[in-house]
Design an enzyme around this catalytic site. Sequence first.
Site, PDB file in Angstrom:
ATOM      1  N   HIS A   2       0.729  -1.121   0.171  1.00 17.25           N
ATOM      2  CA  HIS A   2      -0.023   0.066   0.067  1.00 17.25           C
ATOM      3  C   HIS A   2       0.879   1.035   0.063  1.00 17.25           C
ATOM      4  O   HIS A   2       2.050   1.129   0.362  1.00 17.25           O
ATOM      5  CB  HIS A   2      -0.810  -0.105   1.268  1.00 17.25           C
TER       6      HIS A   2
ATOM      7  N   LYS B  16       5.931   6.512   7.386  1.00 16.45           N
ATOM      8  CA  LYS B  16       5.713   5.607   8.226  1.00 16.45           C
ATOM      9  C   LYS B  16       6.861   4.966   9.053  1.00 16.45           C
ATOM     10  O   LYS B  16       7.937   4.916   8.485  1.00 16.45           O
ATOM     11  CB  LYS B  16       5.007   4.310   7.635  1.00 16.45           C
TER      12      LYS B  16
ATOM     13  N   TYR C 168       2.066   1.200  13.921  1.00 22.16           N
ATOM     14  CA  TYR C 168       2.318   2.039  13.137  1.00 22.16           C
ATOM     15  C   TYR C 168       2.171   3.653  13.446  1.00 22.16           C
ATOM     16  O   TYR C 168       1.268   4.000  13.996  1.00 22.16           O
ATOM     17  CB  TYR C 168       1.115   2.293  11.903  1.00 22.16           C
TER      18      TYR C 168
ATOM     19  N   ASP D 147      -6.422  -6.375  -2.177  1.00 25.22           N
ATOM     20  CA  ASP D 147      -5.104  -6.507  -2.575  1.00 25.22           C
ATOM     21  C   ASP D 147      -4.760  -7.431  -3.609  1.00 25.22           C
ATOM     22  O   ASP D 147      -3.572  -7.472  -4.048  1.00 25.22           O
ATOM     23  CB  ASP D 147      -4.226  -6.897  -1.169  1.00 25.22           C
TER      24      ASP D 147
END
Length: 193
Positions: free
Chosen positions: A62, A72, A132, A168
């Site tokens: 992603h 991130k 995250y 996905d």
Amino acid sequence: MIFVETRLAGAYTVDIDRREDNRGHFARVFCGDEFSAYGLNFSVAQASLSFNAKRGTLRGLHFQYPPAAETKYVRCVKGAVFDVIVDLRPESSTYLEHLSVHLSAENGRGLYIPKRFAHGFVTLEENTELSYLIGASHAPNAEGGLRYDDPMLGVEWPLAVHVISERDTAWKPIVEIERQLKSRMSFNEAAYG
């Protein structure tokens, strides 16, 4: 914390520096000043947790398109993952190259992922959780993704994928989207200040 820049410029592994005693250990996992010392001006806009019940669960690959591109910082807080990032910066000498890192609760390693990188992982253990810290709020209209099994990437996943979302598996191959990908991911000074 111990920062090591990977072969994909701007991406770092971040190992914790454990202080151990008879109680166990203590370690800092994030410090804005230490990130800044490495030129990583990372402010957190969102924090998320990904729980994955089954071994062989794949999430990714992603990313978000600019101007909503995200930095991130991911860490595995329970279990273990084979984590993959892909450089999507058309001007980079490592464009479309990937890097894999083993993240686990045991090794405590984190991975700092710059803007304009795709990210995904497969779980190596049951009941795995990833934490995250994300530098931009989620923008559904800026979502993008790459197929985990795209032959142009050549990622060698360490085990068979047993659980994956329909979304996905529906990402188009790079050969079909590369022109748009390059155009939308190109460095734009106005978008990055």
